[in-house]
Scaffold this active site. Structure first.
Site, mmCIF file in Angstrom:
data_model
loop_
_atom_site.group_PDB
_atom_site.id
_atom_site.type_symbol
_atom_site.label_atom_id
_atom_site.label_comp_id
_atom_site.label_asym_id
_atom_site.label_seq_id
_atom_site.Cartn_x
_atom_site.Cartn_y
_atom_site.Cartn_z
ATOM 1 N N ASP A 278 4.681 -31.036 -3.801
ATOM 2 C CA ASP A 278 4.712 -29.991 -2.776
ATOM 3 C C ASP A 278 3.965 -30.306 -1.473
ATOM 4 O OD1 ASP A 278 2.529 -29.702 -4.437
ATOM 5 O OD2 ASP A 278 3.022 -27.675 -5.100
ATOM 6 N N HIS B 284 -1.612 -27.603 -4.209
ATOM 7 C CA HIS B 284 -2.495 -26.510 -4.625
ATOM 8 C C HIS B 284 -3.630 -27.024 -5.491
ATOM 9 C CE1 HIS B 284 1.635 -24.973 -4.003
ATOM 10 N NE2 HIS B 284 0.987 -24.102 -3.258
ATOM 11 N N HIS C 126 -2.689 -25.264 -13.187
ATOM 12 C CA HIS C 126 -3.369 -23.992 -12.905
ATOM 13 C C HIS C 126 -3.857 -23.301 -14.183
ATOM 14 C CE1 HIS C 126 -2.454 -24.342 -8.727
ATOM 15 N NE2 HIS C 126 -1.147 -24.239 -8.897
ATOM 16 N N ASP D 192 -1.397 -32.469 -6.093
ATOM 17 C CA ASP D 192 -0.560 -31.306 -5.801
ATOM 18 C C ASP D 192 -1.120 -30.595 -4.557
ATOM 19 O OD1 ASP D 192 1.477 -29.380 -7.591
ATOM 20 O OD2 ASP D 192 0.171 -28.253 -6.237
HETATM 21 ZN ZN LIG Z 1 1.525 -26.869 -6.292
#
Ligand SMILES: [Zn+2]
Length: 759
Positions: free
Chosen positions: A518, A431, A395, A429
């Site tokens: 995740d 996200h 991120h 991931d």
């Molecule tokens: Zn994540």
């Protein structure tokens, strides 16, 4: 149609109805069971303390929601085992595969929960213990069913000794290693047997009996019974014990745990790494490496220098024991930045939950070192490497941190790998990897592909849309595949497959996988349902693509399953990598420049740089395990260190500074006229030039010059080495001996000899 579900509580109306169904089945199928045992089921679910086990009830429900089969699993979270108390179909509902559906569901869940095996009782199929042929036949049918899963009775203990001597049909203790685990050592098995007998059968088993059974368990004395019932082979074969691809270099952030944000709900915690490591360590798949220190230059190549300076300074100046969180976001007026460091946090950060504190900078800085150390392994020719780091990185953008991330470990590693050629990043991931996308958005040399939850419901909410495809020279070099909130693991892998196809067109010299765990079932930050076997399948897909692959750890927050999921991912990855490599092969061949044999430069002296070059070349042939690759490189090292005294002679073929092929040979110690050919390899992209023949001719000429009369070569007789054997035959070698079972039972050594004419 039916579905398998876990009944976690007995209070809601639907669950209460299911429990009542189950109790009715218990009464009908197990008439000997005391009614108090049946009646206590709801209490047993609600109160693990009194019952000393966590009770998990599993039900197979039919269309009207009626329970058609059920299982009761007692879990001991400390000893990490499950005791399958009961498993049964409703009266008249046996057969039809329900038992298998249920048992497979329980096993899957046991694996996902990190249990190291299931234990349960089965009545004996031995005539001495079960004299009635009808009962015995029924017992044998049960044991046969479980044998398909590798579950067999534990022999060599007194477990099946009747409490009252002479009682027939006392049960075996059966063990199911879930396709992953062996029987534990005696000390652990003792604890497990004691737990079962004392907690479950206290009324039947007096303490002296329990002691006798526990004492009978001794290392070397017990084992799983050999398979007895011919049937379908195990559907869940154990993972290969030693990987054909050799061990994966693993670099762990040894300073990650200084970064520990003790706030409620801060899921990015040190226990994540411990949980993964505990599983990796016992897999035997990895070789740990110490992280090396790298200069800031690598970080500044992908991050704004102002951000790097700010994180370092703000962390160093944060009050001891306190965290600074951004609370205003002065991003609009870049020319009038606030002076106060805590106010400035919002200038450099994308959210309000990524704290700056004394520990954050050193931990994040060390994570970068780990990623770069692992990347260096790839540059040296390792097919796979893993940087197990936290804090994560994907991120973190060029000029912003956030999402628990400070520096983008994967992007920093990817940038450094561009030394090898084009690089690709695959982010799996849950996200969106907004940081990695941002960093490479205008670059064509690093392709970024991310498969993630759609930003309409998943963090970071503002990026990860399909329309974001890159800008300027990077146009077309960013692919986002956002997915719905509820999908099956198969749909997810289909999306990854699409991503891999795009990657193949990029022909990367190396792949960086941003591994988020995740997508897992039960992850507090995700909504998908990946199980351990899904992670294995995902790893396998990526491994099969065949690119040198660096895996960098990103998210994944369900601590209970992180380790099992990570281990399964890597077992799959290594398995896939050990198989054929269609995508990579295609890429390499196209990129090689055309060349004629006359352009080749020959030399015999080994140089320092040949160690890495030989490792790369031998790896690239795709024909050797990483142990063999390591041996090939070691021989060059020996030669570089000791010269001719090493006993290893070489022929190197280069063109324009690139090693195209080589051979390693030497006089057999103690012999006057016999030489051994240890290695001969040609780069995959340079086959078909006649280079192999030319190299061998040079070896033979040199052997002849030194009075040699024979050149020997050997290889394995197994199927995988058929191409090597065919090569020797074609090159004029004759098979002169075969040593059966030389490498392992069933895998012999084949020895070849080629006559050398005197020069
Ligand atoms: Zn994540």
């Amino acid at each position: 149609m039916f579905r398998v579900r876990k009944i976690g509580e007995a209070v809601s109306p639907a669950n209460a109805r299911a429990i009542a169904d189950i109790q009715a089945i218990m009464r009908a199928q197990f008439p000997g069971l005391p009614d108090s045992d049946v009646a206590k089921l709801p209490k047993q679910i609600a109160d693990p303390f009194t019952h000393q086990f966590v009770t998990e009830v599993w039900a197979v429900e039919g269309e009207q929601g009626h329970v058609r089969a059920f299982a009761i699993l007692l879990v001991d979270p400390q000893l990490k085992f499950g005791y399958l108390e009961l498993i049964s179909a409703a009266p008249g509902g046996t057969g039809g595969g329900l038992g298998a559906v249920l048992y497979e569901g329980v096993r899957e869940q046991a694996r996902a929960e990190g249990l190291k095996g299931l234990y349960f009782e089965c009545l004996p199929d031995d005539p001495a213990m079960s004299p009635d042929p009808k009962i015995r036949a029924q017992n044998a049918r049960r044991l046969k069913f479980y044998e398909r899963y590798g579950a067999r009775p534990i022999t060599g203990t007194l477990y099946e000794t009747p409490v009252t001597p002479g009682t027939p049909d006392t049960p075996y203790l059966v063990f199911d290693g879930l396709g992953e685990h062996d029987l534990p050592r005696a000390s652990v098995l003792k604890d497990i047997v004691r737990a079962v007998l004392e907690r479950k059968y206290a009324e039947h088993c007096p303490p002296a009996y329990v002691e006798k059974v526990v004492k009978s368990i001794r290392d070397g004395g017990f084992a799983l019974r050999a398979p007895r019932h011919a049937g379908k082979p195990a559907e869940y074969p154990a993972p290969p014990a030693a990987h054909a691809t050799g061990r994966i270099p693993l670099v762990v952030n040894d300073r990650h745990d200084i970064h520990h944000v003790r706030e409620r709900g801060y899921v990015e915690a040190p226990v994540r790494v411990a949980s993964i490591l505990a599983e990796l360590d016992k897999s035997g798949l990895f070789a740990r490496l110490e992280p090396k220190s790298f200069s800031d230059r690598h970080i500044r190549a992908v991050h704004d220098g102002g951000l790097v300076d700010y994180i370092e300074k703000a962390c160093a100046e944060a009050p001891e024991g306190k965290s600074v969180y951004p609370y205003v976001f002065p991003i609009r007026n870049a020319s009038r930045r606030p002076k106060d460091l805590s106010v400035l946090a919002g200038y450099w950060c994308i959210d309000t939950f990524t704290p700056l504190n004394r520990a954050a900078y050193p931990a994040a800085r060390r994570a970068v070192d780990c990623a770069l150390t692992a990347a260096e392994q790839i540059k040296d020719g390792a097919p796979l490497a893993y940087a197990l780091v936290r804090p994560p990185g994907h991120h973190a953008e060029r000029r912003a941190f956030g999402g628990f991330c400070y520096f983008n470990n994967a992007a920093i590693a990817a940038h450094s790998l561009t030394q090898l050629g084009p690089v690709a990043v695959l982010d799996v991931d849950y996200h969106h990897g907004n940081g990695t996308q941002d960093i490479f958005y205008e670059r064509a040399d690093v392709l970024t592909v991310s498969v993630h939850g759609h930003p309409s419901f998943a963090y970071p909410y503002f990026t990860g849309f399909r329309g974001e495809t890159g800008r300027g020279p990077g146009a077309g070099y960013n692919l986002n595949i956002p997915l719905p909130e509820t999908i099956t693991p198969e749909q997810h892998r289909e999306a990854v497959r699409t991503g891999l196809k795009r990657l193949a067109r990029h022909e990367p010299a190396a792949l960086v996988v941003a591994l988020g765990l995740d997508p897992a079932k039960g992850d507090p930050t995700g909504t998908w349902s990946y199980t351990a076997s899904d992670f294995r399948a995902l790893g396998r897909m990526i491994g099969e693509a065949g690119w040198p692959t660096l895996v960098v750890q990103e998210g994944g927050y369900r601590v209970r399953t992180l380790g099992v999921n990570a281990r399964n991912f890597f077992v799959g990855l290594a398995d896939g990598a050990a198989d054929r490599k269609p995508l990579a092969a295609k890429g390499r061949r196209k990129t090689a420049k055309p060349l004629a044999l006359s352009q080749v430069e020959w030399r015999e002296a080994a140089r320092e740089g040949d160690v890495a070059a030989v490792r790369r070349l031998v790896t690239d042939t795709g024909m050797f395990s990483s142990t063999e690759v390591a041996i090939a490189a070691e021989l060059v090292e020996e030669r570089v260190a000791k010269g001719r005294l090493s006993g290893y002679d070489f022929v190197f073929a280069d063109a324009e500074g690139e090693l195209l092929g080589y051979a390693c040979y030497g006089q057999v110690p103690g012999s006057e006229t016999s030489f051994d050919l240890y290695w001969i390899a040609v780069a995959r992209a340079r086959r078909g030039l006649g280079l192999g023949r030319a190299i061998l001719a040079r070896v033979e000429a040199e052997v002849a010059r030194r009075g040699g009369r024979a050149l020997f070569a050997d290889t394995s007789g197994s199927e995988g080495y058929a191409p090597t054997r065919a090569y020797y035959k074609k090159a004029g070698f004759k098979k002169v001996a075969e040593l059966a079972d030389f490498y392992r039972p069933g895998d012999g050594k084949v020895i070849y000899r080629k006559e050398i004419a005197p020069s």
